[in-house]
Design a protein around this motif. Structure first.
Motif, PDB file in Angstrom:
ATOM      1  N   PHE A   1       0.845  -1.187   0.000  1.00 22.11           N
ATOM      2  CA  PHE A   1       0.000   0.000   0.000  1.00 22.11           C
ATOM      3  C   PHE A   1       0.887   1.246   0.000  1.00 22.11           C
ATOM      4  O   PHE A   1       2.095   1.149   0.242  1.00 22.11           O
ATOM      5  N   PRO A   2       0.334   2.414  -0.270  1.00 21.38           N
ATOM      6  CA  PRO A   2       1.159   3.627  -0.281  1.00 21.38           C
ATOM      7  C   PRO A   2       1.916   3.797   1.042  1.00 21.38           C
ATOM      8  O   PRO A   2       1.330   3.685   2.122  1.00 21.38           O
ATOM      9  N   PRO A   3       3.222   4.048   0.972  1.00 22.08           N
ATOM     10  CA  PRO A   3       4.038   4.170   2.189  1.00 22.08           C
ATOM     11  C   PRO A   3       3.601   5.315   3.104  1.00 22.08           C
ATOM     12  O   PRO A   3       3.867   5.280   4.300  1.00 22.08           O
ATOM     13  N   TRP A   4       2.940   6.315   2.558  1.00 20.71           N
ATOM     14  CA  TRP A   4       2.514   7.452   3.377  1.00 20.71           C
ATOM     15  C   TRP A   4       1.213   7.172   4.123  1.00 20.71           C
ATOM     16  O   TRP A   4       0.792   7.971   4.939  1.00 20.71           O
ATOM     17  N   TRP A   5       0.589   6.025   3.862  1.00 19.09           N
ATOM     18  CA  TRP A   5      -0.612   5.648   4.605  1.00 19.09           C
ATOM     19  C   TRP A   5      -0.206   5.169   5.996  1.00 19.09           C
ATOM     20  O   TRP A   5       0.856   4.583   6.194  1.00 19.09           O
ATOM     21  N   SER A   6      -1.092   5.370   6.956  1.00 23.12           N
ATOM     22  CA  SER A   6      -0.855   4.844   8.296  1.00 23.12           C
ATOM     23  C   SER A   6      -1.070   3.333   8.272  1.00 23.12           C
ATOM     24  O   SER A   6      -1.719   2.792   7.364  1.00 23.12           O
ATOM     25  N   ALA A   7      -0.544   2.653   9.278  1.00 24.68           N
ATOM     26  CA  ALA A   7      -0.722   1.206   9.378  1.00 24.68           C
ATOM     27  C   ALA A   7      -2.201   0.863   9.483  1.00 24.68           C
ATOM     28  O   ALA A   7      -2.667  -0.113   8.880  1.00 24.68           O
ATOM     29  N   ALA A   8      -2.958   1.673  10.203  1.00 28.09           N
ATOM     30  CA  ALA A   8      -4.395   1.424  10.364  1.00 28.09           C
ATOM     31  C   ALA A   8      -5.132   1.563   9.041  1.00 28.09           C
ATOM     32  O   ALA A   8      -6.020   0.761   8.734  1.00 28.09           O
ATOM     33  N   ARG A   9      -4.776   2.560   8.261  1.00 26.37           N
ATOM     34  CA  ARG A   9      -5.439   2.755   6.967  1.00 26.37           C
ATOM     35  C   ARG A   9      -5.125   1.607   6.014  1.00 26.37           C
ATOM     36  O   ARG A   9      -6.007   1.097   5.323  1.00 26.37           O
ATOM     37  N   ALA A  10      -3.863   1.175   5.975  1.00 26.85           N
ATOM     38  CA  ALA A  10      -3.481   0.052   5.121  1.00 26.85           C
ATOM     39  C   ALA A  10      -4.201  -1.224   5.558  1.00 26.85           C
ATOM     40  O   ALA A  10      -4.720  -1.970   4.719  1.00 26.85           O
ATOM     41  N   ALA A  11      -4.260  -1.464   6.853  1.00 26.89           N
ATOM     42  CA  ALA A  11      -4.932  -2.662   7.361  1.00 26.89           C
ATOM     43  C   ALA A  11      -6.430  -2.625   7.064  1.00 26.89           C
ATOM     44  O   ALA A  11      -7.023  -3.643   6.696  1.00 26.89           O
ATOM     45  N   SER A  12      -7.029  -1.478   7.196  1.00 29.15           N
ATOM     46  CA  SER A  12      -8.453  -1.341   6.907  1.00 29.15           C
ATOM     47  C   SER A  12      -8.744  -1.602   5.432  1.00 29.15           C
ATOM     48  O   SER A  12      -9.689  -2.309   5.086  1.00 29.15           O
ATOM     49  N   ALA A  13      -7.909  -1.038   4.560  1.00 28.99           N
ATOM     50  CA  ALA A  13      -8.088  -1.245   3.120  1.00 28.99           C
ATOM     51  C   ALA A  13      -7.881  -2.710   2.766  1.00 28.99           C
ATOM     52  O   ALA A  13      -8.632  -3.283   1.979  1.00 28.99           O
ATOM     53  N   ALA A  14      -6.870  -3.324   3.354  1.00 30.62           N
ATOM     54  CA  ALA A  14      -6.576  -4.734   3.079  1.00 30.62           C
ATOM     55  C   ALA A  14      -7.716  -5.625   3.557  1.00 30.62           C
ATOM     56  O   ALA A  14      -8.131  -6.547   2.847  1.00 30.62           O
ATOM     57  N   ALA A  15      -8.223  -5.363   4.752  1.00 26.28           N
ATOM     58  CA  ALA A  15      -9.302  -6.174   5.310  1.00 26.28           C
ATOM     59  C   ALA A  15     -10.570  -6.080   4.469  1.00 26.28           C
ATOM     60  O   ALA A  15     -11.354  -7.024   4.410  1.00 26.28           O
ATOM     61  N   ALA A  16     -10.761  -4.959   3.790  1.00 29.86           N
ATOM     62  CA  ALA A  16     -11.927  -4.806   2.922  1.00 29.86           C
ATOM     63  C   ALA A  16     -11.800  -5.664   1.667  1.00 29.86           C
ATOM     64  O   ALA A  16     -12.804  -5.969   1.018  1.00 29.86           O
ATOM     65  N   ALA A  17     -10.576  -6.065   1.329  1.00 26.00           N
ATOM     66  CA  ALA A  17     -10.338  -6.821   0.098  1.00 26.00           C
ATOM     67  C   ALA A  17     -10.164  -8.320   0.322  1.00 26.00           C
ATOM     68  O   ALA A  17     -10.439  -9.116  -0.567  1.00 26.00           O
ATOM     69  N   GLY A  18      -9.668  -8.702   1.480  1.00 26.91           N
ATOM     70  CA  GLY A  18      -9.398 -10.117   1.747  1.00 26.91           C
ATOM     71  C   GLY A  18      -9.090 -10.331   3.211  1.00 26.91           C
ATOM     72  O   GLY A  18      -9.264  -9.439   4.040  1.00 26.91           O
ATOM     73  N   ASP A  19      -8.599 -11.527   3.522  1.00 29.07           N
ATOM     74  CA  ASP A  19      -8.259 -11.878   4.899  1.00 29.07           C
ATOM     75  C   ASP A  19      -6.772 -11.636   5.127  1.00 29.07           C
ATOM     76  O   ASP A  19      -5.931 -12.250   4.457  1.00 29.07           O
ATOM     77  N   ILE A  20      -6.453 -10.778   6.092  1.00 29.50           N
ATOM     78  CA  ILE A  20      -5.060 -10.500   6.416  1.00 29.50           C
ATOM     79  C   ILE A  20      -4.483 -11.715   7.135  1.00 29.50           C
ATOM     80  O   ILE A  20      -5.036 -12.167   8.127  1.00 29.50           O
ATOM     81  N   SER A  21      -3.370 -12.240   6.600  1.00 32.65           N
ATOM     82  CA  SER A  21      -2.779 -13.421   7.214  1.00 32.65           C
ATOM     83  C   SER A  21      -1.361 -13.175   7.706  1.00 32.65           C
ATOM     84  O   SER A  21      -0.743 -14.066   8.271  1.00 32.65           O
TER      85      SER A  21
ATOM     86  N   PRO B   1       4.955  -1.457   7.878  1.00 30.45           N
ATOM     87  CA  PRO B   1       3.511  -1.480   8.136  1.00 30.45           C
ATOM     88  C   PRO B   1       2.605  -1.339   6.912  1.00 30.45           C
ATOM     89  O   PRO B   1       1.435  -1.643   6.999  1.00 30.45           O
ATOM     90  N   PHE B   2       3.129  -0.910   5.788  1.00 31.78           N
ATOM     91  CA  PHE B   2       2.261  -0.748   4.623  1.00 31.78           C
ATOM     92  C   PHE B   2       2.293  -1.962   3.691  1.00 31.78           C
ATOM     93  O   PHE B   2       1.736  -1.929   2.604  1.00 31.78           O
ATOM     94  N   ILE B   3       2.935  -3.052   4.117  1.00 30.08           N
ATOM     95  CA  ILE B   3       2.943  -4.303   3.355  1.00 30.08           C
ATOM     96  C   ILE B   3       2.217  -5.360   4.179  1.00 30.08           C
ATOM     97  O   ILE B   3       2.592  -5.646   5.310  1.00 30.08           O
ATOM     98  N   LEU B   4       1.165  -5.917   3.576  1.00 34.28           N
ATOM     99  CA  LEU B   4       0.357  -6.920   4.268  1.00 34.28           C
ATOM    100  C   LEU B   4       0.207  -8.149   3.385  1.00 34.28           C
ATOM    101  O   LEU B   4       0.132  -8.041   2.165  1.00 34.28           O
ATOM    102  N   ILE B   5       0.143  -9.304   4.022  1.00 37.65           N
ATOM    103  CA  ILE B   5      -0.047 -10.560   3.311  1.00 37.65           C
ATOM    104  C   ILE B   5      -1.498 -10.957   3.485  1.00 37.65           C
ATOM    105  O   ILE B   5      -2.024 -10.947   4.593  1.00 37.65           O
ATOM    106  N   LEU B   6      -2.120 -11.277   2.354  1.00 37.89           N
ATOM    107  CA  LEU B   6      -3.546 -11.576   2.371  1.00 37.89           C
ATOM    108  C   LEU B   6      -3.870 -12.871   1.671  1.00 37.89           C
ATOM    109  O   LEU B   6      -3.148 -13.303   0.785  1.00 37.89           O
ATOM    110  N   ARG B   7      -4.986 -13.451   2.066  1.00 34.04           N
ATOM    111  CA  ARG B   7      -5.586 -14.597   1.384  1.00 34.04           C
ATOM    112  C   ARG B   7      -6.987 -14.172   0.969  1.00 34.04           C
ATOM    113  O   ARG B   7      -7.609 -13.352   1.611  1.00 34.04           O
ATOM    114  N   GLY B   8      -7.446 -14.763  -0.117  1.00 29.21           N
ATOM    115  CA  GLY B   8      -8.794 -14.466  -0.578  1.00 29.21           C
ATOM    116  C   GLY B   8      -9.121 -15.237  -1.834  1.00 29.21           C
ATOM    117  O   GLY B   8      -8.335 -16.070  -2.300  1.00 29.21           O
ATOM    118  N   ASP B   9     -10.257 -14.947  -2.402  1.00 27.15           N
ATOM    119  CA  ASP B   9     -10.715 -15.595  -3.619  1.00 27.15           C
ATOM    120  C   ASP B   9      -9.742 -15.278  -4.747  1.00 27.15           C
ATOM    121  O   ASP B   9      -9.561 -14.113  -5.104  1.00 27.15           O
TER     122      ASP B   9
END
Length: 119
Positions: free
Chosen positions: A50-70, A76-84
């Motif tokens: 996600f954009p590096p200037w985003w907060s960790a909370a914003r990145a996590a919120s955006a990621a959670a809206a798209a898939g399951d954070i694993s 903090p702006f790099i998250l690993i996700l699972r999903g369809d």
């Protein structure tokens, strides 16, 4: 200032510009090769950057809206996700992810904490 000094100065600027352009081309090529070789093998499990200037909370919120954070990446702006697999990539890009990488081959983005068992 004499005309010869102006020419020397102008020639120096042109040389600096050429060096800068060549350096940017090399860096751009390296980034392109790295991103293409690190594309997700499994579209159902990705590392989303996600954009590096985003907060960790914003990145996590955006990621959670798209898939399951694993898991989380090294920053903090790099998250690993699972999903369809059919929709995860599209959903992440729509949520603001800039790049999707294979979590195993992400290099410096490698997870520091993973919440899922390794396959």
């Amino acid at each position: 200032m004499s005309l010869s000094h102006v020419r020397t100065w102008r020639d120096g600027l042109r040389a600096t510009g050429r060096i800068a352009a060549a350096t940017l081309a090399i860096i751009g090529s390296l980034v392109a090769v790295t991103l293409s070789s690190a594309s997700p093998r499994d579209p159902g499990r990705v590392a989303a950057i996600f954009p590096p200037w985003w907060s960790a909370a914003r990145a996590a919120s955006a990621a959670a809206a798209a898939g399951d954070i694993s898991g989380a990446g090294a920053v903090p702006f790099i998250l690993i996700l699972r999903g369809d697999p059919a929709t995860l990539g599209q959903r992440l890009h729509a949520a603001g992810a800039l790049v999707l990488l294979d979590p195993e081959r992400a290099g410096v983005c490698a997870a520091k904490s993973v919440l899922e068992p390794r396959p």
